[in-house]
Each structure stands twice: as C-alpha cells, then as structure tokens.
Design a protein around this motif. Structure first.
Motif, PDB file in Angstrom:
ATOM      1  N   ARG A 187       6.529   6.373  11.563  1.00  0.00           N
ATOM      2  CA  ARG A 187       7.964   6.070  11.744  1.00  0.00           C
ATOM      3  C   ARG A 187       8.576   5.592  10.424  1.00  0.00           C
ATOM      4  NH1 ARG A 187       7.885   2.563  16.987  1.00  0.00           N
ATOM      5  NH2 ARG A 187       9.916   1.850  16.226  1.00  0.00           N
ATOM      6  N   ILE A 188       7.796   4.794   9.670  1.00  0.00           N
ATOM      7  CA  ILE A 188       8.298   4.350   8.351  1.00  0.00           C
ATOM      8  C   ILE A 188       8.552   5.583   7.491  1.00  0.00           C
ATOM      9  CG2 ILE A 188       7.641   3.198   6.190  1.00  0.00           C
ATOM     10  CD1 ILE A 188       6.316   1.025   7.765  1.00  0.00           C
ATOM     11  N   GLY A 189       7.635   6.560   7.596  1.00  0.00           N
ATOM     12  CA  GLY A 189       7.776   7.801   6.822  1.00  0.00           C
ATOM     13  C   GLY A 189       9.069   8.526   7.135  1.00  0.00           C
ATOM     14  N   VAL A 222      11.865   7.167   8.227  1.00  0.00           N
ATOM     15  CA  VAL A 222      12.985   6.401   7.641  1.00  0.00           C
ATOM     16  C   VAL A 222      13.077   6.710   6.145  1.00  0.00           C
ATOM     17  CG1 VAL A 222      13.893   4.093   7.159  1.00  0.00           C
ATOM     18  CG2 VAL A 222      12.746   4.550   9.346  1.00  0.00           C
ATOM     19  N   LYS A 223      11.902   6.717   5.470  1.00  0.00           N
ATOM     20  CA  LYS A 223      11.896   6.975   4.022  1.00  0.00           C
ATOM     21  C   LYS A 223      12.446   8.370   3.721  1.00  0.00           C
ATOM     22  CE  LYS A 223       8.048   4.004   2.701  1.00  0.00           C
ATOM     23  NZ  LYS A 223       6.619   3.994   2.436  1.00  0.00           N
ATOM     24  N   LEU A 224      12.039   9.341   4.533  1.00  0.00           N
ATOM     25  CA  LEU A 224      12.502  10.721   4.316  1.00  0.00           C
ATOM     26  C   LEU A 224      14.027  10.786   4.438  1.00  0.00           C
ATOM     27  CD1 LEU A 224      11.236  13.553   3.830  1.00  0.00           C
ATOM     28  CD2 LEU A 224      11.510  13.942   6.292  1.00  0.00           C
ATOM     29  N   PRO A 238      10.500   6.942  -1.832  1.00  0.00           N
ATOM     30  CA  PRO A 238       9.124   7.411  -2.037  1.00  0.00           C
ATOM     31  C   PRO A 238       8.160   6.866  -0.978  1.00  0.00           C
ATOM     32  CG  PRO A 238       9.716   5.781  -3.711  1.00  0.00           C
ATOM     33  CD  PRO A 238      10.950   6.033  -2.899  1.00  0.00           C
ATOM     34  N   ALA A 239       7.136   7.663  -0.652  1.00  0.00           N
ATOM     35  CA  ALA A 239       6.146   7.249   0.351  1.00  0.00           C
ATOM     36  C   ALA A 239       5.285   6.111  -0.196  1.00  0.00           C
ATOM     37  CB  ALA A 239       5.262   8.432   0.732  1.00  0.00           C
ATOM     38  N   TYR A 240       4.939   6.202  -1.480  1.00  0.00           N
ATOM     39  CA  TYR A 240       4.035   5.230  -2.102  1.00  0.00           C
ATOM     40  C   TYR A 240       4.826   4.018  -2.572  1.00  0.00           C
ATOM     41  CZ  TYR A 240       0.842   3.453  -5.744  1.00  0.00           C
ATOM     42  OH  TYR A 240       0.046   2.676  -6.529  1.00  0.00           O
ATOM     43  N   VAL A 241       4.533   2.851  -2.010  1.00  0.00           N
ATOM     44  CA  VAL A 241       5.276   1.634  -2.364  1.00  0.00           C
ATOM     45  C   VAL A 241       4.268   0.571  -2.821  1.00  0.00           C
ATOM     46  CG1 VAL A 241       6.995  -0.042  -1.580  1.00  0.00           C
ATOM     47  CG2 VAL A 241       6.918   2.225  -0.551  1.00  0.00           C
ATOM     48  N   PRO A 242       3.946   0.553  -4.136  1.00  0.00           N
ATOM     49  CA  PRO A 242       2.891  -0.349  -4.609  1.00  0.00           C
ATOM     50  C   PRO A 242       3.153  -1.819  -4.321  1.00  0.00           C
ATOM     51  CG  PRO A 242       3.845   0.959  -6.428  1.00  0.00           C
ATOM     52  CD  PRO A 242       4.498   1.418  -5.175  1.00  0.00           C
ATOM     53  N   SER A 243       4.429  -2.241  -4.333  1.00  0.00           N
ATOM     54  CA  SER A 243       4.716  -3.663  -4.092  1.00  0.00           C
ATOM     55  C   SER A 243       4.341  -4.035  -2.657  1.00  0.00           C
ATOM     56  CB  SER A 243       6.188  -3.975  -4.363  1.00  0.00           C
ATOM     57  OG  SER A 243       7.009  -3.097  -3.627  1.00  0.00           O
ATOM     58  N   ARG A 244       4.628  -3.158  -1.712  1.00  0.00           N
ATOM     59  CA  ARG A 244       4.270  -3.419  -0.311  1.00  0.00           C
ATOM     60  C   ARG A 244       2.741  -3.383  -0.141  1.00  0.00           C
ATOM     61  NH1 ARG A 244       4.538  -6.062   4.325  1.00  0.00           N
ATOM     62  NH2 ARG A 244       3.681  -4.814   6.010  1.00  0.00           N
ATOM     63  N   GLU A 245       2.092  -2.449  -0.824  1.00  0.00           N
ATOM     64  CA  GLU A 245       0.630  -2.365  -0.726  1.00  0.00           C
ATOM     65  C   GLU A 245      -0.019  -3.657  -1.212  1.00  0.00           C
ATOM     66  OE1 GLU A 245      -1.203   1.149  -2.236  1.00  0.00           O
ATOM     67  OE2 GLU A 245       0.064   2.477  -1.043  1.00  0.00           O
ATOM     68  N   ARG A 246       0.532  -4.206  -2.307  1.00  0.00           N
ATOM     69  CA  ARG A 246       0.011  -5.471  -2.825  1.00  0.00           C
ATOM     70  C   ARG A 246       0.103  -6.558  -1.752  1.00  0.00           C
ATOM     71  NH1 ARG A 246       0.189  -8.663  -7.530  1.00  0.00           N
ATOM     72  NH2 ARG A 246      -1.188  -7.072  -8.388  1.00  0.00           N
ATOM     73  N   LYS A 247       1.277  -6.604  -1.060  1.00  0.00           N
ATOM     74  CA  LYS A 247       1.477  -7.652  -0.049  1.00  0.00           C
ATOM     75  C   LYS A 247       0.548  -7.452   1.142  1.00  0.00           C
ATOM     76  CE  LYS A 247       6.111  -8.852  -1.449  1.00  0.00           C
ATOM     77  NZ  LYS A 247       7.414  -8.219  -1.507  1.00  0.00           N
ATOM     78  N   VAL A 248       0.382  -6.198   1.562  1.00  0.00           N
ATOM     79  CA  VAL A 248      -0.513  -5.907   2.696  1.00  0.00           C
ATOM     80  C   VAL A 248      -1.930  -6.355   2.346  1.00  0.00           C
ATOM     81  CG1 VAL A 248      -1.572  -4.049   4.077  1.00  0.00           C
ATOM     82  CG2 VAL A 248       0.880  -3.978   3.562  1.00  0.00           C
ATOM     83  N   MET A 249      -2.387  -5.983   1.154  1.00  0.00           N
ATOM     84  CA  MET A 249      -3.747  -6.324   0.712  1.00  0.00           C
ATOM     85  C   MET A 249      -3.942  -7.837   0.644  1.00  0.00           C
ATOM     86  SD  MET A 249      -5.945  -4.007   0.119  1.00  0.00           S
ATOM     87  CE  MET A 249      -6.151  -2.296  -0.296  1.00  0.00           C
ATOM     88  N   ALA A 273      -4.615   6.832   4.159  1.00  0.00           N
ATOM     89  CA  ALA A 273      -4.416   7.737   5.299  1.00  0.00           C
ATOM     90  C   ALA A 273      -2.985   7.616   5.815  1.00  0.00           C
ATOM     91  CB  ALA A 273      -5.421   7.415   6.397  1.00  0.00           C
ATOM     92  N   SER A 274      -2.432   6.386   5.773  1.00  0.00           N
ATOM     93  CA  SER A 274      -1.049   6.194   6.236  1.00  0.00           C
ATOM     94  C   SER A 274      -0.085   6.963   5.338  1.00  0.00           C
ATOM     95  CB  SER A 274      -0.666   4.719   6.210  1.00  0.00           C
ATOM     96  OG  SER A 274      -1.535   3.975   7.008  1.00  0.00           O
ATOM     97  N   ILE A 275      -0.319   6.907   4.033  1.00  0.00           N
ATOM     98  CA  ILE A 275       0.557   7.638   3.106  1.00  0.00           C
ATOM     99  C   ILE A 275       0.536   9.119   3.464  1.00  0.00           C
ATOM    100  CG2 ILE A 275       0.874   8.364   0.698  1.00  0.00           C
ATOM    101  CD1 ILE A 275      -0.179   5.735  -0.229  1.00  0.00           C
ATOM    102  N   SER A 276      -0.663   9.636   3.734  1.00  0.00           N
ATOM    103  CA  SER A 276      -0.767  11.075   3.999  1.00  0.00           C
ATOM    104  C   SER A 276      -0.046  11.447   5.291  1.00  0.00           C
ATOM    105  CB  SER A 276      -2.233  11.513   4.038  1.00  0.00           C
ATOM    106  OG  SER A 276      -2.821  11.065   5.232  1.00  0.00           O
TER     107      SER A 276
HETATM  108  O1  LIG Z   1       5.318  -0.213   4.244  1.00  0.00           O
HETATM  109  C1  LIG Z   1       5.440   0.969   3.876  1.00  0.00           C
HETATM  110  O2  LIG Z   1       6.361   1.344   3.143  1.00  0.00           O
HETATM  111  C2  LIG Z   1       4.473   1.966   4.333  1.00  0.00           C
HETATM  112  O3  LIG Z   1       4.690   3.125   4.118  1.00  0.00           O
HETATM  113  C3  LIG Z   1       3.195   1.544   4.956  1.00  0.00           C
HETATM  114  C4  LIG Z   1       2.071   1.453   3.949  1.00  0.00           C
HETATM  115  C5  LIG Z   1       0.850   0.880   4.732  1.00  0.00           C
HETATM  116  O4  LIG Z   1       0.058   1.663   5.223  1.00  0.00           O
HETATM  117  O5  LIG Z   1       0.785  -0.350   4.872  1.00  0.00           O
HETATM  118  C6  LIG Z   1       1.743   2.803   3.427  1.00  0.00           C
HETATM  119  C7  LIG Z   1       2.164   3.244   2.185  1.00  0.00           C
HETATM  120  C8  LIG Z   1       2.907   2.415   1.240  1.00  0.00           C
HETATM  121  O6  LIG Z   1       2.487   2.624  -0.071  1.00  0.00           O
HETATM  122  C9  LIG Z   1       2.869   1.001   1.605  1.00  0.00           C
HETATM  123  C10 LIG Z   1       2.450   0.560   2.840  1.00  0.00           C
END
Ligand SMILES: O=C(O)C(=O)C[C@]1(C(=O)O)C=C[C@@H](O)C=C1
Length: 361
Positions: free
Chosen positions: A28-30, A32-34, A39-50, A76-79
């Motif tokens: 669903r996030i994908g 919204v982004k589309l 962009p699908a890849y959001v390094p700042s969010r990935e940092r926070k998730v990790m 896998a989520s990005i894909s």
């Molecule tokens: O939060 C997002 O923007 C997502 O797309 C989810 C998610 C994730 O799986 O947690 C996936 C890819 C992004 O790079 C960052 C986080």
C-alpha cells in the motif's frame, strides 16, 4: 525434541503470517509512492526501522541476526513496491557487488557495469533507479573516477556503506605448494603484498582488470591463484586457500549509493558538497570557517583538479548534519559567500565506522 520442533513450526507459521501482513502494508505504501512520484527506496526510513528493531530486540535473538533478517525483509518489501534496479561497478563477485548487496539485500535487481562512468550514465538515463560505486579506501585514499563523475552529475548521494576489505587467496589447487602465479587487481596485489612475498615468494604476480577477472583467470589455469573477495570462490568454482591476507586489518572501503535525490534527515546524517573559491590568501580558511562557526564537524576534505582550467581545483567536503538542520543551513549560506561555485551533492544517514575517528565511531 519433537515437542520443541512442533513449537518452532508453530512460531514459523506466525512469522510467515506476520510477514504477509507487513508485505500488504508495504504494498500500500508503494501505491501511495507511485501516485506521488516518490522513490521506493527511502534510506532514512530504513535507518529508523533498523534502529527500532534492534532496540526492541532485547531477548535471545542476536542483534546482528535481527539486522540481517530485517535487511532482507525490507529488501523484499521494496521489490513489492517497485521493480528496483541498482547498477554497480562490476563485474559480479567484487567488493562493490558485496556492498550493493549489503545496502539493498537480495530481492532487488543488481546490474554490473564496466566502469564508474557507466554506473552514473545508467542512473542518469533512468535505466537504473540507483547506483553503487566505491568512493574511498582507508589505505589508498579517494577513488578519483568517482569524485570526477560526482562533479558534473545531476545525481545525488543518498547512502553510504563501509565494507571491511578482506582479501582471500583463491585457487583450483588444494594447497599453496602448487601455486606459481597470482592474479589480482593492482589494489589487491598491493594490499596482500607482504603476505604474498612471505608465503609465495616465487610466484609471478600478474595484474588483472578486477578481482573477479583475476578469479576467472585463476579458474582456467593450473598452478594459478587470485587475490580477491571470497565471494568469487563460489562463482568460479575455486577453493579459498587463505583468508584475511591483506596487510592492514583495518583496511575498509567506503561506497556511496547514488539516486535522483538525497535522503531525508534521521538525526545522525552526513552531507556532501563540492565547491571552489577565488584563489587568494586565506580563501580555503574563510570557506571552512563557515563550518567552524556553526560548530559543524568536518568529516573529510579532498581536492581534485577542476578539469575546466589548468591548475584550478575543486574541493569535496563531507560534514556531519543534514541540509534541513538549522546549523547546516546557516553554514551553507556562509560557505556560499566565500565560494565561486557550490553544489550540494548528497545527504544520507551516517554509518558508524568501527575504528573510525571520534564522532564517526
Ligand atoms: O516506509 C517506507 O517508505 C517503505 O516503503 C517501507 C520500507 C520497509 O519495508 O520498512 C521499505 C522500503 C523503504 O526503503 C523503507 C521502508
């Protein structure tokens, strides 16, 4: 034991169900982004998730394991969100390949390119969403091709990866005795120089285009070996005869992730700029005073020929903070007053480097 295995089966079923639930949210996030062209890849969010996941993990499961598992869950989520293509400086099984795998996981499409310029070109043309290239080595210094490309490119740095460089000796042979020739990239031969002189003093050292090409050559020749990433052993059917043969144990390479935009702030970021200033006494000091006055930690400064006029230079600087921070905003405004040219070439979550300088470690 059977009862315990039943317990594991039940937990696995729950994990899979939860992963499905997570995948639906990512999907669903994908969407919204589309719709918003994000962009699908959001390094700042990935940092926070990790960071959150590692913080939550106070139980028996090792933290490093959590990070590895979540790297792949996010990959896998990005894909699911978009078919992400990442160009990297190839060929396959080199350290840059390993760096790209670390940054993006196994579920995105990684495409090797022959040169740093080709990686930039693929991303600039929109044929790949991101690029991964080396930018500096802790022993050898800057990767000048990368700095030169950054100077003229519209792409921005949105991530960084540090990889400890562990050189291995790979061969079809079963032991060191049968080895009379060693192939590697000049950097690999240099980094393993002492070990090679000590353990294989009679072997001929032959330069190759890359450590992967060296492994290929070694796979086709009796009595030959190569120096490079252990990743290449599987790929070319070679044995790993020795590991960690590089001279310094702290040998590491820093790679950057290229994208169309830089990353959002996380609270622990790095910003990269390129600038030049009028050639007059105190010019560099004045430019750098912008950082000092705002108490901003300069992480690195590097100069390169401008390539516009002979004997003129541009400076690359990395510093702590994000362009959206008030202090950084003020420092950049001051810097601009002292420069003839200033471009923000990236902002990204800062990676802590083991053994790095204070503040970065
Ligand atoms: O939060 C997002 O923007 C997502 O797309 C989810 C998610 C994730 O799986 O947690 C996936 C890819 C992004 O790079 C960052 C986080």
């Amino acid at each position: 034991m059977e009862g315990l295995r039943d317990g594991i089966d039940a937990v696995d079923a729950q994990i899979v169900r939860l992963l499905d639930e997570r995948a639906r949210l990512a999907h669903r996030i994908g969407e919204v982004k589309l719709a918003k062209g994000l962009p699908a890849y959001v390094p700042s969010r990935e940092r926070k998730v990790m960071e959150r996941v590692v913080e939550l993990g106070e139980g028996d499961f090792p933290k490093a394991g959590l990070e590895a598992v979540f790297r792949e869950i996010i990959s896998a989520s990005i894909s699911l969100e978009a078919p992400l293509k990442v160009a990297y400086l190839g060929p396959e099984s080199t350290f840059t390949h390993e760096a790209a795998r670390r940054a993006f996981g196994a579920s995105v499409e990684l495409e090797p390119e022959a040169t740093v310029a080709d990686v930039f070109a693929r991303v600039e043309r929109g044929e790949a969403n991101h690029g991964v290239v080396p930018v500096e080595n802790s022993m050898e210094g800057a990767v000048t091709h990368t700095l030169d490309e950054l100077m003229g490119s519209p792409l921005r740095i949105c991530g960084e990866i540090y990889l400890p460089i562990s050189q291995s000796l790979l061969s079809r042979e079963g032991s060191l005795e049968g080895i009379s020739k060693v192939y590697s990239h000049p950097m690999g031969l240099a980094q393993a120089g002492s070990w090679l002189r000590r353990e294989l003093p009679h072997a001929a050292l032959e330069e190759a285009e890359s450590t992967a090409e060296a492994a290929r050559l070694a796979s086709e020749e009796r009595g030959a070996a190569s120096v490079g990433s252990a990743l290449a052993a599987d790929h070319y059917g070679l044995r790993v005869l020795a590991t960690d043969i590089q001279d310094a144990r702290t040998n590491a390479t820093r790679f950057i992730v290229l994208g169309r935009t830089w990353a959002g702030p996380t609270g622990r970021d790095k910003t990269s700029v390129v600038f030049s200033f009028k050639n007059r006494p105190g010019g560099l000091r004045d430019a750098l005073s912008a950082f000092a006055e705002e108490g901003i930690d300069l992480r690195r400064i590097e100069s390169r020929p401008s390539r516009r006029r002979a004997w003129t230079y541009v400076f690359f600087a990395d510093f702590a903070g994000h362009p959206e921070d008030e202090g950084v905003r003020r420092a950049l405004a001051k810097l601009e007053e002292h420069t003839t040219y200033l471009t923000l070439i990236g902002a990204y979550p800062e990676v802590r480097t083991p053994g790095g300088p204070e503040g970065a470690s």
